[in-house]
Motif scaffolding. Structure first.
Motif, PDB file in Angstrom:
ATOM      1  N   THR A  95      -0.126  14.470   8.291  1.00 56.33           N
ATOM      2  CA  THR A  95      -0.627  15.785   7.910  1.00 56.33           C
ATOM      3  C   THR A  95      -2.094  15.942   8.266  1.00 56.33           C
ATOM      4  OG1 THR A  95      -1.285  15.047   5.725  1.00 56.33           O
ATOM      5  CG2 THR A  95       0.970  15.843   5.962  1.00 56.33           C
ATOM      6  N   GLY A  96      -2.641  17.104   7.975  1.00 60.52           N
ATOM      7  CA  GLY A  96      -4.051  17.370   8.228  1.00 60.52           C
ATOM      8  C   GLY A  96      -4.980  16.541   7.366  1.00 60.52           C
ATOM      9  N   ALA A  97      -4.476  15.996   6.273  1.00 63.60           N
ATOM     10  CA  ALA A  97      -5.284  15.139   5.406  1.00 63.60           C
ATOM     11  C   ALA A  97      -5.299  13.699   5.905  1.00 63.60           C
ATOM     12  CB  ALA A  97      -4.728  15.178   3.983  1.00 63.60           C
ATOM     13  N   TYR A  98      -4.763  13.489   7.080  1.00 61.17           N
ATOM     14  CA  TYR A  98      -4.654  12.133   7.631  1.00 61.17           C
ATOM     15  C   TYR A  98      -6.002  11.432   7.710  1.00 61.17           C
ATOM     16  CZ  TYR A  98      -3.813   8.374  10.941  1.00 61.17           C
ATOM     17  OH  TYR A  98      -3.749   7.151  11.544  1.00 61.17           O
ATOM     18  N   GLY A  99      -7.021  12.138   8.201  1.00 62.56           N
ATOM     19  CA  GLY A  99      -8.337  11.523   8.402  1.00 62.56           C
ATOM     20  C   GLY A  99      -8.932  10.913   7.149  1.00 62.56           C
ATOM     21  N   PRO A 100      -9.126  11.692   6.083  1.00 60.32           N
ATOM     22  CA  PRO A 100      -9.744  11.124   4.883  1.00 60.32           C
ATOM     23  C   PRO A 100      -8.914  10.024   4.217  1.00 60.32           C
ATOM     24  CG  PRO A 100      -9.809  13.521   4.812  1.00 60.32           C
ATOM     25  CD  PRO A 100      -8.985  13.140   5.986  1.00 60.32           C
ATOM     26  N   ILE A 101      -7.609  10.213   4.154  1.00 65.79           N
ATOM     27  CA  ILE A 101      -6.777   9.185   3.506  1.00 65.79           C
ATOM     28  C   ILE A 101      -6.726   7.931   4.369  1.00 65.79           C
ATOM     29  CG2 ILE A 101      -4.459   8.629   2.678  1.00 65.79           C
ATOM     30  CD1 ILE A 101      -4.170  11.525   1.833  1.00 65.79           C
ATOM     31  N   HIS A 102      -6.650   8.099   5.678  1.00 68.47           N
ATOM     32  CA  HIS A 102      -6.655   6.939   6.582  1.00 68.47           C
ATOM     33  C   HIS A 102      -7.963   6.167   6.448  1.00 68.47           C
ATOM     34  CE1 HIS A 102      -7.211   4.777  10.389  1.00 68.47           C
ATOM     35  NE2 HIS A 102      -5.921   4.522  10.248  1.00 68.47           N
ATOM     36  N   ASP A 103      -9.076   6.877   6.372  1.00 70.30           N
ATOM     37  CA  ASP A 103     -10.378   6.227   6.198  1.00 70.30           C
ATOM     38  C   ASP A 103     -10.437   5.459   4.885  1.00 70.30           C
ATOM     39  OD1 ASP A 103     -12.296   8.932   7.723  1.00 70.30           O
ATOM     40  OD2 ASP A 103     -11.127   7.298   8.616  1.00 70.30           O
ATOM     41  N   LEU A 104      -9.864   6.018   3.812  1.00 68.13           N
ATOM     42  CA  LEU A 104      -9.840   5.351   2.516  1.00 68.13           C
ATOM     43  C   LEU A 104      -9.004   4.067   2.574  1.00 68.13           C
ATOM     44  CD1 LEU A 104     -10.487   5.371  -0.549  1.00 68.13           C
ATOM     45  CD2 LEU A 104      -8.382   6.662  -0.847  1.00 68.13           C
ATOM     46  N   VAL A 105      -7.839   4.151   3.202  1.00 68.99           N
ATOM     47  CA  VAL A 105      -6.980   2.965   3.335  1.00 68.99           C
ATOM     48  C   VAL A 105      -7.659   1.912   4.204  1.00 68.99           C
ATOM     49  CG1 VAL A 105      -4.776   2.138   4.241  1.00 68.99           C
ATOM     50  CG2 VAL A 105      -4.856   4.243   2.911  1.00 68.99           C
ATOM     51  N   GLN A 106      -8.316   2.351   5.288  1.00 66.44           N
ATOM     52  CA  GLN A 106      -9.021   1.417   6.169  1.00 66.44           C
ATOM     53  C   GLN A 106     -10.176   0.736   5.443  1.00 66.44           C
ATOM     54  OE1 GLN A 106      -8.073   0.665   9.369  1.00 66.44           O
ATOM     55  NE2 GLN A 106      -9.565  -0.972   9.164  1.00 66.44           N
ATOM     56  N   ALA A 107     -10.925   1.499   4.654  1.00 58.40           N
ATOM     57  CA  ALA A 107     -12.024   0.922   3.888  1.00 58.40           C
ATOM     58  C   ALA A 107     -11.507  -0.087   2.866  1.00 58.40           C
ATOM     59  CB  ALA A 107     -12.822   2.018   3.198  1.00 58.40           C
ATOM     60  N   SER A 108     -10.374   0.222   2.233  1.00 61.74           N
ATOM     61  CA  SER A 108      -9.775  -0.711   1.278  1.00 61.74           C
ATOM     62  C   SER A 108      -9.321  -1.986   1.966  1.00 61.74           C
ATOM     63  CB  SER A 108      -8.577  -0.066   0.578  1.00 61.74           C
ATOM     64  OG  SER A 108      -8.986   1.082  -0.119  1.00 61.74           O
ATOM     65  N   ALA A 109      -8.719  -1.858   3.135  1.00 60.00           N
ATOM     66  CA  ALA A 109      -8.281  -3.027   3.891  1.00 60.00           C
ATOM     67  C   ALA A 109      -9.476  -3.873   4.326  1.00 60.00           C
ATOM     68  CB  ALA A 109      -7.469  -2.593   5.103  1.00 60.00           C
ATOM     69  N   ASP A 110     -10.544  -3.212   4.761  1.00 61.22           N
ATOM     70  CA  ASP A 110     -11.753  -3.947   5.152  1.00 61.22           C
ATOM     71  C   ASP A 110     -12.362  -4.671   3.960  1.00 61.22           C
ATOM     72  OD1 ASP A 110     -12.884  -1.421   7.543  1.00 61.22           O
ATOM     73  OD2 ASP A 110     -11.412  -3.032   7.743  1.00 61.22           O
ATOM     74  N   ALA A 111     -12.364  -4.045   2.795  1.00 64.12           N
ATOM     75  CA  ALA A 111     -12.910  -4.676   1.593  1.00 64.12           C
ATOM     76  C   ALA A 111     -12.075  -5.895   1.205  1.00 64.12           C
ATOM     77  CB  ALA A 111     -12.942  -3.673   0.444  1.00 64.12           C
ATOM     78  N   LEU A 112     -10.765  -5.785   1.300  1.00 65.81           N
ATOM     79  CA  LEU A 112      -9.898  -6.926   0.971  1.00 65.81           C
ATOM     80  C   LEU A 112     -10.090  -8.061   1.977  1.00 65.81           C
ATOM     81  CD1 LEU A 112      -6.593  -5.160  -0.106  1.00 65.81           C
ATOM     82  CD2 LEU A 112      -8.217  -6.390  -1.546  1.00 65.81           C
ATOM     83  N   THR A 113     -10.334  -7.710   3.233  1.00 64.73           N
ATOM     84  CA  THR A 113     -10.564  -8.719   4.261  1.00 64.73           C
ATOM     85  C   THR A 113     -11.840  -9.490   3.978  1.00 64.73           C
ATOM     86  OG1 THR A 113      -9.434  -7.360   5.890  1.00 64.73           O
ATOM     87  CG2 THR A 113     -10.850  -9.086   6.733  1.00 64.73           C
ATOM     88  N   THR A 114     -12.886  -8.783   3.565  1.00 61.70           N
ATOM     89  CA  THR A 114     -14.153  -9.474   3.285  1.00 61.70           C
ATOM     90  C   THR A 114     -14.048 -10.314   2.014  1.00 61.70           C
ATOM     91  OG1 THR A 114     -15.035  -7.529   2.148  1.00 61.70           O
ATOM     92  CG2 THR A 114     -15.581  -7.769   4.472  1.00 61.70           C
ATOM     93  N   LEU A 115     -13.191  -9.948   1.086  1.00 62.37           N
ATOM     94  CA  LEU A 115     -13.002 -10.775  -0.120  1.00 62.37           C
ATOM     95  C   LEU A 115     -12.365 -12.108   0.219  1.00 62.37           C
ATOM     96  CD1 LEU A 115     -11.737  -8.226  -2.796  1.00 62.37           C
ATOM     97  CD2 LEU A 115     -13.942  -9.369  -2.705  1.00 62.37           C
ATOM     98  N   GLY A 116     -11.521 -12.124   1.266  1.00 63.60           N
ATOM     99  CA  GLY A 116     -10.823 -13.347   1.661  1.00 63.60           C
ATOM    100  C   GLY A 116     -11.681 -14.322   2.418  1.00 63.60           C
ATOM    101  N   LYS A 117     -12.889 -13.929   2.797  1.00 67.33           N
ATOM    102  CA  LYS A 117     -13.757 -14.816   3.594  1.00 67.33           C
ATOM    103  C   LYS A 117     -14.605 -15.693   2.737  1.00 67.33           C
ATOM    104  CE  LYS A 117     -13.944 -11.989   7.694  1.00 67.33           C
ATOM    105  NZ  LYS A 117     -14.781 -11.247   8.610  1.00 67.33           N
TER     106      LYS A 117
END
Length: 64
Positions: free
Chosen positions: A42-64
């Motif tokens: 949908t048109g809301a793809y950008g903001p929600i995708h950015d939120l999911v990407q930021a969450s994934a990046d945060a989880l990745t940095t926690l694992g390091k």
């Protein structure tokens, strides 16, 4: 080794699991919402995708 899978594939599998086990909690609702969102694109793809990407990046940095 880096594993790269589609968000639709990931949330689709999780959705199938939630439906099959008849899970009825907030986590299952979120998974089903995200699967529908990524599948629809949908048109809301950008903001929600950015939120999911930021969450994934945060989880990745926690694992390091």
């Amino acid at each position: 080794m880096v594993l790269d899978i589609s968000a639709v594939l990931l949330f689709g599998g999780a959705s199938a699991f939630a439906v099959r086990t008849r899970s009825a909690n907030a986590g299952a609702a979120l998974v089903l919402f995200l699967f529908g969102f990524f599948a629809a694109g949908t048109g809301a793809y950008g903001p929600i995708h950015d939120l999911v990407q930021a969450s994934a990046d945060a989880l990745t940095t926690l694992g390091k």
